[in-house]
Write an enzyme that holds these catalytic residues in place. Structure first.
Site, PDB file in Angstrom:
ATOM      1  N   ASP A  62      42.356  44.849  54.214  1.00 45.86           N
ATOM      2  CA  ASP A  62      42.881  43.548  53.783  1.00 45.86           C
ATOM      3  C   ASP A  62      42.033  42.480  54.466  1.00 45.86           C
ATOM      4  O   ASP A  62      42.098  42.317  55.691  1.00 45.86           O
ATOM      5  CB  ASP A  62      44.352  43.429  54.202  1.00 45.86           C
ATOM      6  CG  ASP A  62      44.977  42.113  53.765  1.00 45.86           C
ATOM      7  OD1 ASP A  62      44.229  41.143  53.501  1.00 45.86           O
ATOM      8  OD2 ASP A  62      46.208  42.042  53.689  1.00 45.86           O
ATOM      9  N   TYR A 158      40.065  26.655  45.906  1.00 45.76           N
ATOM     10  CA  TYR A 158      39.095  27.720  45.627  1.00 45.76           C
ATOM     11  C   TYR A 158      37.660  27.197  45.733  1.00 45.76           C
ATOM     12  O   TYR A 158      36.794  27.820  46.357  1.00 45.76           O
ATOM     13  CB  TYR A 158      39.374  28.257  44.225  1.00 45.76           C
ATOM     14  CG  TYR A 158      38.444  29.348  43.751  1.00 45.76           C
ATOM     15  CD1 TYR A 158      38.631  30.665  44.141  1.00 45.76           C
ATOM     16  CD2 TYR A 158      37.387  29.054  42.876  1.00 45.76           C
ATOM     17  CE1 TYR A 158      37.780  31.670  43.677  1.00 45.76           C
ATOM     18  CE2 TYR A 158      36.539  30.046  42.415  1.00 45.76           C
ATOM     19  CZ  TYR A 158      36.747  31.355  42.818  1.00 45.76           C
ATOM     20  OH  TYR A 158      35.908  32.345  42.363  1.00 45.76           O
ATOM     21  N   GLY A 159      37.403  26.030  45.115  1.00 50.41           N
ATOM     22  CA  GLY A 159      36.045  25.473  45.114  1.00 50.41           C
ATOM     23  C   GLY A 159      35.554  25.169  46.523  1.00 50.41           C
ATOM     24  O   GLY A 159      34.413  25.483  46.886  1.00 50.41           O
TER      25      GLY A 159
HETATM   26  N1  NAP Z   1      36.292  36.136  37.199  1.00 49.79           N
HETATM   27  C1  NAP Z   1      35.488  35.083  37.273  1.00 49.79           C
HETATM   28  O1  NAP Z   1      35.261  34.360  36.274  1.00 49.79           O
HETATM   29  C2  NAP Z   1      34.804  34.746  38.567  1.00 49.79           C
HETATM   30  C3  NAP Z   1      33.910  33.657  38.559  1.00 49.79           C
HETATM   31  C4  NAP Z   1      33.220  33.342  39.717  1.00 49.79           C
HETATM   32  C5  NAP Z   1      33.426  34.106  40.858  1.00 49.79           C
HETATM   33  N2  NAP Z   1      34.330  35.138  40.837  1.00 49.79           N
HETATM   34  C6  NAP Z   1      34.487  35.899  42.074  1.00 49.79           C
HETATM   35  O2  NAP Z   1      34.347  37.280  41.803  1.00 49.79           O
HETATM   36  C7  NAP Z   1      35.118  38.032  42.761  1.00 49.79           C
HETATM   37  C8  NAP Z   1      36.019  38.987  42.018  1.00 49.79           C
HETATM   38  O3  NAP Z   1      36.878  38.217  41.190  1.00 49.79           O
HETATM   39  P1  NAP Z   1      37.702  38.854  39.977  1.00 49.79           P
HETATM   40  O4  NAP Z   1      37.536  37.939  38.829  1.00 49.79           O
HETATM   41  O5  NAP Z   1      37.395  40.294  39.846  1.00 49.79           O
HETATM   42  O6  NAP Z   1      39.194  38.643  40.548  1.00 49.79           O
HETATM   43  P2  NAP Z   1      40.496  39.553  40.408  1.00 49.79           P
HETATM   44  O7  NAP Z   1      40.493  40.295  39.143  1.00 49.79           O
HETATM   45  O8  NAP Z   1      41.622  38.637  40.732  1.00 49.79           O
HETATM   46  O9  NAP Z   1      40.305  40.607  41.609  1.00 49.79           O
HETATM   47  C9  NAP Z   1      40.304  40.152  42.925  1.00 49.79           C
HETATM   48  C10 NAP Z   1      40.231  41.352  43.836  1.00 49.79           C
HETATM   49  O10 NAP Z   1      40.290  40.872  45.185  1.00 49.79           O
HETATM   50  C11 NAP Z   1      41.316  41.577  45.849  1.00 49.79           C
HETATM   51  N3  NAP Z   1      41.871  40.828  46.970  1.00 49.79           N
HETATM   52  C12 NAP Z   1      42.479  39.613  46.990  1.00 49.79           C
HETATM   53  N4  NAP Z   1      42.871  39.319  48.232  1.00 49.79           N
HETATM   54  C13 NAP Z   1      42.487  40.356  49.016  1.00 49.79           C
HETATM   55  C14 NAP Z   1      42.612  40.636  50.403  1.00 49.79           C
HETATM   56  N5  NAP Z   1      43.229  39.798  51.245  1.00 49.79           N
HETATM   57  N6  NAP Z   1      42.101  41.803  50.872  1.00 49.79           N
HETATM   58  C15 NAP Z   1      41.474  42.664  50.050  1.00 49.79           C
HETATM   59  N7  NAP Z   1      41.358  42.467  48.731  1.00 49.79           N
HETATM   60  C16 NAP Z   1      41.871  41.320  48.229  1.00 49.79           C
HETATM   61  C17 NAP Z   1      42.355  41.849  44.799  1.00 49.79           C
HETATM   62  O11 NAP Z   1      43.243  42.861  45.233  1.00 49.79           O
HETATM   63  P3  NAP Z   1      44.789  42.937  44.716  1.00 49.79           P
HETATM   64  O12 NAP Z   1      44.769  43.695  43.421  1.00 49.79           O
HETATM   65  O13 NAP Z   1      45.445  43.675  45.832  1.00 49.79           O
HETATM   66  O14 NAP Z   1      45.278  41.519  44.555  1.00 49.79           O
HETATM   67  C18 NAP Z   1      41.422  42.296  43.659  1.00 49.79           C
HETATM   68  O15 NAP Z   1      41.009  43.616  43.874  1.00 49.79           O
HETATM   69  C19 NAP Z   1      35.836  36.997  43.603  1.00 49.79           C
HETATM   70  O16 NAP Z   1      35.120  36.737  44.772  1.00 49.79           O
HETATM   71  C20 NAP Z   1      35.842  35.761  42.717  1.00 49.79           C
HETATM   72  O17 NAP Z   1      35.987  34.587  43.452  1.00 49.79           O
HETATM   73  C21 NAP Z   1      35.016  35.470  39.733  1.00 49.79           C
END
Ligand code: NAP
Length: 235
Positions: A62, A158-159
């Site tokens: 975590d 977030y930003g």
């Molecule tokens: N999707 C987009 O358009 C986008 C755009 C730009 C950047 N990003 C970046 O890409 C990355 C992945 O995003 P995503 O879109 O795949 O998001 P997502 O589907 O919400 O997945 C987020 C992941 O992070 C995990 N997480 C959150 N808090 C945590 C913690 N305290 N310890 C360990 N794991 C934790 C979540 O676990 P749980 O299932 O336990 O919640 C999940 O596995 C992030 O860094 C995000 O900011 C995404």
């Protein structure tokens, strides 16, 4: 199959971009350690990849919990001798709406804790394993919403957290350059995940590819860059 299999740790690997990055890098022949804060969700994700014929290990981690970070690194140190790649992918986005005039202290603190403090503390704790794996690399999964040069109104907590992660990337890149560890920030683009929503233009595979390619297509020495699909992005 990759010519030189690397040992790679991915945070937040149980779903979304993290899970797909684990899949793509395991398919390329690397030794992937998928970490997640929930053992149940993490083990289920590992089981799904194993069912596809991939070899992936699980680690409970975590990133918002300092104790969990240290327990995870201790457990990992008993399992591997060196780490070649750390992908700080785990992050939260609490609200899309509002501006910096509306953001709450709770949102700022929780978002910073997971998105900024976690990756820095995890990097510090993993330094012995990363130094043993040099040339090693750290990839901080950032966002175009974290670009100070192009800062927009929305997604305030977030930003700001991703801008701070970018700043941490640059400080770590400078601090670790002489120790054989490169550090870059990478944006996956706007991707269809729970965070990105169905409205996003990029598929999960494309978004994950924009991160995984920093391992598969870039020299290990590339450092101190903010990369996106089409090249560098302004910090
Ligand atoms: N999707 C987009 O358009 C986008 C755009 C730009 C950047 N990003 C970046 O890409 C990355 C992945 O995003 P995503 O879109 O795949 O998001 P997502 O589907 O919400 O997945 C987020 C992941 O992070 C995990 N997480 C959150 N808090 C945590 C913690 N305290 N310890 C360990 N794991 C934790 C979540 O676990 P749980 O299932 O336990 O919640 C999940 O596995 C992030 O860094 C995000 O900011 C995404």
């Amino acid at each position: 199959m990759s010519a030189t299999p690397l040992t790679i740790l991915v945070t937040g690997g149980n779903k979304g971009i993290g899970l797909e990055v684990c899949r793509q890098l395991a398919r390329a022949g690397h030794q992937v350690i998928l970490s997640a804060r929930s053992t149940e969700r993490g083990q289920a994700a590992v089981a799904a990849l194993v069912k596809e014929g991939l070899h992936v290990d699980f680690l409970e981690l975590d990133t918002s919990d300092e104790g969990s970070i240290h327990r995870a690194v201790q457990a990992l140190s008993g399992r591997i001798k060196a780490l070649h790649v750390l992908i700080n992918n785990a992050a939260i986005l609490q609200t899309w709406m509002g501006t910096i005039l509306d953001v709450t202290a709770v949102e700022l603190r929780e978002t910073f804790n997971t998105n900024v403090v976690g990756p820095i503390l995890l990097t510090q704790a993993l330094l012995p394993l990363l130094e043993a794996g040099k040339p090693a690399r750290i990839i901080n999964v950032s966002s175009q919403l974290g670009s100070v040069a192009q800062m927009t109104d929305g997604w305030p907590g977030y930003g700001i957290s991703k801008a701070a992660l970018n700043a941490a990337t640059r400080k770590l890149a400078v601090a670790l350059q002489k120790r054989g560890i490169s550090v870059n920030a990478a944006s996956p683009g706007w991707v269809k995940t729970d965070m990105g929503t169905e409205n996003a233009p990029l598929s999960l595979e494309q978004g994950a590819r924009n991160i995984a390619r920093l391992v598969t297509d870039f020299p290990a020495a590339t450092t101190n860059k903010f990369l996106q699909e089409n090249g560098e992005y302004p910090w």
